[in-house]
Scaffold this motif. Sequence first.
Motif, PDB file in Angstrom:
ATOM      1  N   TYR A   1       0.838  -1.201   0.000  1.00 50.71           N
ATOM      2  CA  TYR A   1       0.000   0.000   0.000  1.00 50.71           C
ATOM      3  C   TYR A   1       0.879   1.259   0.000  1.00 50.71           C
ATOM      4  CZ  TYR A   1      -3.097   3.648   1.770  1.00 50.71           C
ATOM      5  OH  TYR A   1      -3.787   4.817   1.940  1.00 50.71           O
ATOM      6  N   ASP A   2       1.847   1.315   0.899  1.00 49.60           N
ATOM      7  CA  ASP A   2       2.742   2.476   0.962  1.00 49.60           C
ATOM      8  C   ASP A   2       3.531   2.642  -0.335  1.00 49.60           C
ATOM      9  OD1 ASP A   2       1.956   3.247   3.529  1.00 49.60           O
ATOM     10  OD2 ASP A   2       3.463   1.952   4.476  1.00 49.60           O
ATOM     11  N   PHE A   3       3.935   1.529  -0.938  1.00 51.26           N
ATOM     12  CA  PHE A   3       4.609   1.581  -2.232  1.00 51.26           C
ATOM     13  C   PHE A   3       3.711   2.244  -3.270  1.00 51.26           C
ATOM     14  CE2 PHE A   3       5.452  -0.218  -6.426  1.00 51.26           C
ATOM     15  CZ  PHE A   3       6.804   0.054  -6.572  1.00 51.26           C
ATOM     16  N   GLY A   4       2.452   1.812  -3.312  1.00 55.83           N
ATOM     17  CA  GLY A   4       1.497   2.393  -4.262  1.00 55.83           C
ATOM     18  C   GLY A   4       1.264   3.872  -4.028  1.00 55.83           C
ATOM     19  N   ILE A   5       1.182   4.269  -2.777  1.00 61.64           N
ATOM     20  CA  ILE A   5       1.011   5.690  -2.444  1.00 61.64           C
ATOM     21  C   ILE A   5       2.221   6.481  -2.904  1.00 61.64           C
ATOM     22  CG2 ILE A   5       0.889   7.331  -0.515  1.00 61.64           C
ATOM     23  CD1 ILE A   5      -1.788   5.976  -1.062  1.00 61.64           C
ATOM     24  N   ARG A   6       3.417   5.980  -2.635  1.00 61.81           N
ATOM     25  CA  ARG A   6       4.642   6.689  -3.051  1.00 61.81           C
ATOM     26  C   ARG A   6       4.712   6.805  -4.576  1.00 61.81           C
ATOM     27  NH1 ARG A   6       8.691   6.108   1.281  1.00 61.81           N
ATOM     28  NH2 ARG A   6      10.217   7.066  -0.102  1.00 61.81           N
TER      29      ARG A   6
END
Length: 123
Positions: A63-68
Amino acid sequence: PWRASFSDWIRNNLKQKKTVELFQDDFISPIALMHFAQLLGVLIKKQANGIFNVAGSDRLSKYDFGIRLAKKYDYSLDLINGISVDSKTLKAIRPKDMSLSFNKLSHFLGYPPPGIDSGLASL
């Protein structure tokens, strides 16, 4: 056959304004293919022996990867939904933490592998 990478899959969906569900409790240490190849070349050139985890220097959830990634390329964050691995029935059971330690690699090279920001800039 060629298959889109995780980052390609996210970008393609966000470009088409499609919603993506990404796990908030599934951790990875992503590395761009270009960086992976460069590090592998250095290991070969230096005649490294043994097993090395060639991974990025950042541990983050999918999820954090996608947000970044979305922030880097100005995609709508509203299209990304954070979910739990436990909310899906997966074809294969996987550990929730697939991040890798890069300590041995860093010690051997004398520097850490590239992080997420450098990897996203190379896409």
